[in-house]
Scaffold this motif. Structure first.
Motif, PDB file in Angstrom:
ATOM      1  N   GLN A 192     132.159  20.215  59.940  1.00 23.88           N
ATOM      2  CA  GLN A 192     131.782  19.657  58.649  1.00 23.88           C
ATOM      3  C   GLN A 192     132.635  18.418  58.361  1.00 23.88           C
ATOM      4  OE1 GLN A 192     129.218  20.818  56.452  1.00 23.88           O
ATOM      5  NE2 GLN A 192     128.721  21.902  58.352  1.00 23.88           N
ATOM      6  N   THR A 195     134.600  18.138  53.038  1.00 26.72           N
ATOM      7  CA  THR A 195     134.338  19.313  52.216  1.00 26.72           C
ATOM      8  C   THR A 195     134.757  19.019  50.779  1.00 26.72           C
ATOM      9  OG1 THR A 195     134.736  21.689  51.934  1.00 26.72           O
ATOM     10  CG2 THR A 195     136.572  20.359  52.783  1.00 26.72           C
ATOM     11  N   ALA A 252     129.947  18.008  53.080  1.00 20.99           N
ATOM     12  CA  ALA A 252     129.650  19.275  53.742  1.00 20.99           C
ATOM     13  C   ALA A 252     128.280  19.806  53.334  1.00 20.99           C
ATOM     14  CB  ALA A 252     130.737  20.298  53.397  1.00 20.99           C
ATOM     15  N   THR A 262     136.188  27.281  48.179  1.00 19.69           N
ATOM     16  CA  THR A 262     135.453  27.068  49.427  1.00 19.69           C
ATOM     17  C   THR A 262     135.983  25.842  50.146  1.00 19.69           C
ATOM     18  OG1 THR A 262     133.506  27.832  48.191  1.00 19.69           O
ATOM     19  CG2 THR A 262     133.138  27.005  50.413  1.00 19.69           C
ATOM     20  N   THR A 265     139.387  26.461  51.744  1.00 18.36           N
ATOM     21  CA  THR A 265     139.234  27.375  52.885  1.00 18.36           C
ATOM     22  C   THR A 265     138.661  26.643  54.087  1.00 18.36           C
ATOM     23  OG1 THR A 265     138.947  29.309  51.463  1.00 18.36           O
ATOM     24  CG2 THR A 265     138.117  29.479  53.712  1.00 18.36           C
ATOM     25  N   GLN A 266     137.620  25.830  53.870  1.00 19.84           N
ATOM     26  CA  GLN A 266     137.027  25.093  54.981  1.00 19.84           C
ATOM     27  C   GLN A 266     138.037  24.140  55.613  1.00 19.84           C
ATOM     28  OE1 GLN A 266     133.416  23.152  53.654  1.00 19.84           O
ATOM     29  NE2 GLN A 266     132.167  24.940  54.142  1.00 19.84           N
ATOM     30  N   TYR A 267     138.817  23.461  54.791  1.00 21.93           N
ATOM     31  CA  TYR A 267     139.782  22.530  55.360  1.00 21.93           C
ATOM     32  C   TYR A 267     140.939  23.269  56.031  1.00 21.93           C
ATOM     33  CZ  TYR A 267     142.698  18.528  56.235  1.00 21.93           C
ATOM     34  OH  TYR A 267     143.439  17.583  56.898  1.00 21.93           O
ATOM     35  N   LYS A 271     137.553  24.048  59.588  1.00 18.63           N
ATOM     36  CA  LYS A 271     136.094  23.989  59.706  1.00 18.63           C
ATOM     37  C   LYS A 271     135.562  22.649  59.202  1.00 18.63           C
ATOM     38  CE  LYS A 271     135.491  28.293  61.100  1.00 18.63           C
ATOM     39  NZ  LYS A 271     136.885  28.768  61.058  1.00 18.63           N
ATOM     40  N   ALA A 272     136.377  21.932  58.428  1.00 17.05           N
ATOM     41  CA  ALA A 272     136.019  20.618  57.902  1.00 17.05           C
ATOM     42  C   ALA A 272     137.162  19.659  58.167  1.00 17.05           C
ATOM     43  CB  ALA A 272     135.717  20.685  56.405  1.00 17.05           C
TER      44      ALA A 272
END
Length: 427
Positions: A192, A195, A252, A262, A265-267, A271-272
């Protein structure tokens, strides 16, 4: 500055908060009857907020140095302003409130819910401890100092260089075209790009930052005061720029439904590759991710009003507000604030919690490398306006709803402008 609601308006608004009183305000109402040697402090530090453990330790140290005084903390999260207003309507409010200058709290001093503390700051010899920028932001249009400034924040953009390298992106993007190109490469690797909490305040702030691409600070102040996003050429161009980035896949997937939790968490789980992160979020980036993170500004478009990628910065994250009940306990309030303003106490928040401070300090966040890096950005970045001080309080939540609309792919620039302007008409 937006016009503040009248005293009658404050009371009318508070009458709808009976449920909040029943659920979380009872302790506040009961505790305000305490004696002159007990200071009631209503605070957001005591939850998971960065700095909570340091604050608890500081209060313990204050008790040890002042055995005749006791600080009793009432802890709330995001609902603190509502709970405080309810207790104030009953004239049983806490003595000191630790909260940021935002939304409802903008009107507190205007309507007498808290007092002007400028005289106390000077009488207690604490003015020189405060950064001039912080004094400016905490002072209202009539020269009243709403609270004693304490926490500040840098709000740069975090870039995971390991993910950028994996996608074949050679350097941190500094232009919109580079950002779009990076997003395409990242997506091709299943990563991603940017984000963002498009459904809450984090998305609102990033949208405001991008909208200001073609606005000077004075122009941005006017736009966010009156909500005329169509009448300003710079605002129109900024929204067009935002839409071009969004529809090119920079943000994202389903960003319009994501939240700050969110986003982080993604970073943090890699995941981002990119997030706009205030310093409290930077302090929480795990060491594994932080080792591959650099901080900078938001990329610019050709013809921008700024000559360097931009960040947000604010000195209004937390201040110490004094209530009318607190005025009755000024000796205790003075001792507490003098203690909290001491250089050694301020340094603890920097070193132990990675907080940026609105006070003068030479302490650096050694254990929080990304916070320290953001503090050193200097003239490598430009700074745009954090609009919180200028948005009418009644427009704050509608603007977050409009933000979700803006992050929905395919929504036209005209629709985004209309949604933002509707937030002000609703207000």
């Amino acid at each position: 500055m937006p016009s503040s609601p009248s005293r009658r308006g404050f009371i009318a608004a508070g009458s709808g908060l009976a449920a909040a009183t029943a659920l979380s305000g009872c302790s506040a109402l009961a505790s305000a009857d305490s004696g002159p040697d007990t200071l009631i402090v209503h605070t957001q530090l005591g939850t998971t907020a960065p700095g909570s453990a340091t604050y608890t330790a500081a209060v313990k140290a204050f008790h040890e140095e002042n055995p005749g005084l006791r600080v009793k903390n009432l802890v709330n999260g995001d609902d603190l302003p509502q709970v405080y207003e309810t207790s104030r309507l009953a004239r049983k409010e806490p003595d000191v409130v630790m909260v940021n200058l935002y939304d409802k709290t903008l009107a507190w001093t205007e309507v007498g819910a808290t007092v002007d503390v400028k005289g106390y700051l000077d009488d207690w010899g604490l003015r020189e401890r405060v950064l001039p920028e912080a004094l400016d932001e905490w002072t209202d249009g009539k020269g009243r100092l709403r609270a004693f400034p304490y926490f500040a924040t840098n709000w740069p953009v975090a870039y995971n260089t390991a993910l950028l390298d994996r996608a074949g992106v050679g350097s941190v993007p500094t232009t919109g075209d580079q950002l779009i190109g990076a997003a395409r490469r990242l997506r091709a690797k299943g990563i991603q790009p940017v984000t963002v909490g498009g459904n809450d305040w984090t998305g609102q702030k990033l949208l405001a930052q991008i909208v200001q691409t073609f606005l000077t600070r004075e122009e941005a102040r006017q736009v966010y005061t009156d909500g005329d996003f169509s009448g300003s050429r710079g605002a129109r161009e900024g929204i067009d720029y935002f839409v071009s980035l969004r529809d090119a896949g920079v943000f994202a997937d389903k960003a319009q439904g994501l939240t700050s939790d969110t986003m982080t968490t993604q970073y943090n789980t890699q995941k981002a590759a990119v997030q706009s992160a205030m310093s409290s979020a930077l302090a929480k980036v795990p060491a594994k991710t932080a080792a591959h993170t650099t901080v900078g500004g938001w990329p610019l478009a050709p013809g921008a009003a700024h000559d360097r990628p931009t960040i947000l910065r604010s000195y209004t994250l937390i201040g110490f507000w004094i209530s009318p009940n607190g005025v009755k306990k000024l000796p205790a309030v003075e001792k507490f604030l003098r203690f909290m303003y001491r250089p050694d106490v301020v340094s603890r928040f920097v070193t132990e919690s990675g907080r940026d401070m609105a006070l003068v300090t030479d302490t650096v966040s050694g254990d929080f490398p990304l916070v320290a890096e953001a503090q050193r950005l200097g003239d490598r970045v430009g700074q745009v306006l954090l609009p919180d001080l200028y948005v009418p309080p009644t427009a704050t939540q509608p603007l977050i709803t409009a933000t979700s609309t803006a992050f929905t792919r395919g929504t036209s620039a005209a629709t985004v402008r209309s949604a933002l302007e509707s937030a002000y008409r609703t207000a």
